[in-house]
Design a protein around this motif. Structure first.
Motif, short mmCIF file in Angstrom:
data_model
loop_
_atom_site.label_atom_id
_atom_site.label_comp_id
_atom_site.label_asym_id
_atom_site.label_seq_id
_atom_site.Cartn_x
_atom_site.Cartn_y
_atom_site.Cartn_z
N LEU A 57 44.54 35.71 50.15
CA LEU A 57 43.65 36.08 49.05
C LEU A 57 42.27 36.46 49.57
O LEU A 57 41.68 37.44 49.10
CB LEU A 57 43.54 34.91 48.06
CG LEU A 57 42.59 35.14 46.87
CD1 LEU A 57 43.01 36.36 46.07
CD2 LEU A 57 42.54 33.89 45.98
N VAL A 58 41.76 35.72 50.55
CA VAL A 58 40.45 36.05 51.12
C VAL A 58 40.48 37.43 51.78
O VAL A 58 39.57 38.24 51.61
CB VAL A 58 40.03 34.97 52.14
CG1 VAL A 58 38.81 35.43 52.94
CG2 VAL A 58 39.71 33.66 51.43
N VAL A 59 41.56 37.71 52.53
CA VAL A 59 41.66 39.00 53.21
C VAL A 59 41.72 40.15 52.20
O VAL A 59 41.03 41.16 52.34
CB VAL A 59 42.88 39.02 54.14
CG1 VAL A 59 43.11 40.42 54.70
CG2 VAL A 59 42.70 38.02 55.28
N VAL A 60 42.55 39.99 51.17
CA VAL A 60 42.68 41.04 50.16
C VAL A 60 41.36 41.24 49.42
O VAL A 60 40.92 42.38 49.18
CB VAL A 60 43.82 40.70 49.18
CG1 VAL A 60 43.84 41.69 48.01
CG2 VAL A 60 45.16 40.70 49.89
N GLY A 64 38.93 44.80 49.56
CA GLY A 64 38.55 45.60 48.40
C GLY A 64 37.05 45.71 48.24
O GLY A 64 36.51 46.80 47.99
N THR A 65 36.34 44.59 48.37
CA THR A 65 34.88 44.61 48.16
C THR A 65 34.16 45.39 49.27
O THR A 65 33.19 46.11 49.00
CB THR A 65 34.33 43.19 48.09
OG1 THR A 65 34.73 42.45 49.27
CG2 THR A 65 34.86 42.47 46.86
N VAL A 66 34.64 45.27 50.51
CA VAL A 66 34.00 45.99 51.62
C VAL A 66 34.19 47.50 51.46
O VAL A 66 33.26 48.30 51.66
CB VAL A 66 34.54 45.50 52.96
CG1 VAL A 66 34.09 46.42 54.10
CG2 VAL A 66 34.07 44.08 53.24
N LEU A 67 35.42 47.91 51.11
CA LEU A 67 35.67 49.34 50.92
C LEU A 67 34.83 49.90 49.77
O LEU A 67 34.31 51.03 49.85
CB LEU A 67 37.16 49.58 50.65
CG LEU A 67 38.10 49.36 51.83
CD1 LEU A 67 39.55 49.55 51.40
CD2 LEU A 67 37.76 50.31 52.98
N GLU A 68 34.71 49.14 48.70
CA GLU A 68 33.89 49.60 47.58
C GLU A 68 32.43 49.72 47.98
O GLU A 68 31.76 50.69 47.61
CB GLU A 68 34.02 48.63 46.40
CG GLU A 68 33.23 49.08 45.17
CD GLU A 68 33.15 48.00 44.10
OE1 GLU A 68 32.85 48.35 42.95
OE2 GLU A 68 33.37 46.82 44.43
N LYS A 69 31.93 48.76 48.74
CA LYS A 69 30.54 48.81 49.16
C LYS A 69 30.28 50.00 50.08
O LYS A 69 29.26 50.69 49.95
CB LYS A 69 30.20 47.50 49.90
CG LYS A 69 28.75 47.43 50.38
CD LYS A 69 27.78 47.44 49.22
CE LYS A 69 26.35 47.26 49.71
NZ LYS A 69 25.37 47.34 48.61
N TRP A 86 45.69 48.24 41.51
CA TRP A 86 46.63 47.54 42.40
C TRP A 86 45.95 46.37 43.13
O TRP A 86 46.55 45.31 43.31
CB TRP A 86 47.20 48.51 43.42
CG TRP A 86 48.08 49.57 42.81
CD1 TRP A 86 47.74 50.84 42.49
CD2 TRP A 86 49.44 49.40 42.41
NE1 TRP A 86 48.79 51.51 41.92
CE2 TRP A 86 49.86 50.65 41.87
CE3 TRP A 86 50.35 48.35 42.46
CZ2 TRP A 86 51.15 50.86 41.39
CZ3 TRP A 86 51.64 48.56 41.98
CH2 TRP A 86 52.03 49.80 41.44
N TRP A 87 44.73 46.60 43.53
CA TRP A 87 44.00 45.53 44.22
C TRP A 87 43.79 44.34 43.28
O TRP A 87 44.00 43.19 43.67
CB TRP A 87 42.65 46.06 44.70
CG TRP A 87 41.75 45.02 45.31
CD1 TRP A 87 41.83 44.49 46.56
CD2 TRP A 87 40.64 44.37 44.67
NE1 TRP A 87 40.85 43.56 46.75
CE2 TRP A 87 40.10 43.46 45.60
CE3 TRP A 87 40.06 44.45 43.41
CZ2 TRP A 87 39.01 42.65 45.30
CZ3 TRP A 87 38.98 43.66 43.13
CH2 TRP A 87 38.45 42.77 44.06
N LEU A 88 43.38 44.60 42.03
CA LEU A 88 43.19 43.52 41.07
C LEU A 88 44.52 42.80 40.80
O LEU A 88 44.55 41.56 40.69
CB LEU A 88 42.61 44.07 39.77
CG LEU A 88 42.37 43.06 38.65
CD1 LEU A 88 41.37 41.99 39.09
CD2 LEU A 88 41.87 43.75 37.38
#
Length: 428
Positions: A57-60, A64-69, A86-88
């Motif tokens: 869960l931490v990796v997923v 997602g947050t790093v790519l969005e940033k 899909w990520w959510l």
């Protein structure tokens, strides 16, 4: 949806909310893992499954947050928006599996409420939050059966319901701030584009204006000077061929003086300074010398032209821009007289009149030449660069809020009349 950060109050609030969301998720997940490890009598299978699922869960979540940033900071980077759903779904699935392992993971649902509100359409987000709340209540009741037999407690329902309601209200406020920040960003980008376009337009206008200024100066000074040099050179050559050395010497002296004056004019108008003739003497003396020079040039051309200067009124101290305009007007008009009018006489009249609210200066140039039709000939440029004298002069006068009138007709001579009103300040 991406938000490019700006140093504004709205974006600062959004930044704090996003950081708080991520920190809250990390803290709640960490607390749940610590309680799982410290819990008495936890089966080894549950412990292993909880640690493994938490790690995934931490990796997923971080992915997602790093790519969005990164995409928010640089539009050229990978855009994760098409895969947000899909990520959510992956995050929710992993949380549900952890919820089966231990009831301590139930409180991780609160930051997940905000993710659902941010990534899903409003109606879908509300349905998803309602379903998540129901699952959360059910999980708390299910795990509560393992330690007590008291049934469903009010806290098991009120806690998740109030938490979900608070998340919805806060999420709506976040969305409103987000939309406002996006609007501000678009307005700022449009403003930057407009300013860049304005700067480009002003730069082009400045270049055009400078070219027009140089064209007027060259036409009124250098071009006429060179024409005079050519004329005097031919006259000197003719005098030498006829053995008239004194006339040739006089013509060559005029050539030298005109070339020196042209050089001084070129240096001065490039620097935007006043005419060297005006710097050495006043406008009245300069115009008087100009009339004498016009007679000399006409004589060298073989024309019998008499040019005189007249002064009306008491000369007033004129700003540099006014003196230069009046001088250029006289130069351009007299050049046309001896070059085109075939006139026998020309009169340059400079008048100073006291008029409310200030002094009025006028310049009239009259000749008794062949005349022309001002409606068809004035200001008509030709391919060799000539024919722009009157149009350039009109631009000069208009820049000083003055007036220019040309009265002429074929066979009846020409009058060029300029009127300038002095109001105490020199135009920029």
């Amino acid at each position: 949806m991406q938000l490019q950060e700006r140093d504004t109050p709205t974006t600062a609030i959004l930044r704090v909310l996003r950081v708080s969301l991520h920190v809250g998720f990390a803290v709640l997940l960490l607390v749940a893992v610590v309680r799982l490890l410290a819990g008495p009598g936890v089966p080894q299978l549950a412990l292993t499954a909880g640690l493994a699922l938490s790690t995934v869960l931490v990796v997923v979540y971080l992915t997602g947050t790093v790519l969005e940033k990164r995409h928010a900071n640089s539009a050229e980077s990978f855009d994760p928006s098409p895969y947000a759903g899909w990520w959510l779904g992956a995050v929710m699935l992993l949380w549900l599996l952890l919820l089966l392992v231990s009831g301590d993971f139930a409180w991780v649902a609160f930051p997940l409420f905000f993710l659902q509100l941010h990534l899903l359409p409003r109606s879908a987000a509300l349905l998803s939050i309602a379903a998540t709340t129901a699952l959360l209540v059910g999980a708390l009741w299910f795990h509560g059966q393992e330690t007590a037999d008291d049934g469903l407690q009010p806290a098991m329902v009120l806690g998740p319901v109030f938490g979900a309601g608070f998340a919805v209200v806060t999420g709506m406020a976040y969305r409103a701030l987000f939309r406002e920040a996006e609007s501000q960003r678009r307005v700022a980008e449009e403003l930057r584009r407009t300013r860049a376009e304005l700067a480009r337009t002003q730069h082009e206008a400045g270049m055009v204006g400078e070219r027009e200024r140089l064209a007027r100066e060259i036409h009124d000074t250098l071009a006429q000077g060179f024409s005079s040099i050519v004329l005097m050179g031919r006259s000197a050559e003719k005098a030498l061929a006829e053995g008239n050395v004194d006339v040739a010497r006089e013509r060559l002296r005029t050539v030298q003086e005109t070339a020196s004056a042209n050089l001084a004019e070129a240096r001065n108008f490039v620097r935007g300074l006043r005419s060297p003739d005006l710097a050495e003497s006043g406008l009245v003396d300069t115009l008087r010398r100009l009339c004498m020079k016009t007679e000399t040039e006409a004589a060298a051309r073989g024309a019998d032209l008499r040019c005189r200067f007249e002064l009306v009124g008491t000369p007033a101290e004129l700003p540099n821009a006014y003196q230069t305009t009046l001088l250029r007007a006289a130069q351009a008009s007299l050049a046309n007289v001896w070059a085109h009018a075939h006139a026998r006489s020309a009169v340059v009249t400079l008048s100073f009149l006291d008029a409310d609210p200030g002094t009025e200066a006028t310049l009239d140039v009259f000749d008794d030449g062949v005349g022309f039709d001002p409606t068809t000939a004035a200001g008509t440029a030709r391919g060799d660069g000539t024919g722009v004298g009157l149009s350039g002069l009109r631009e000069r006068v208009t820049a000083l809020n003055g007036s220019l009138d040309v009265e002429s007709s074929p066979g009846e001579g020409t009058v060029v009349a300029i009127r300038l009103q002095l109001r105490g300040e020199e135009p920029a």
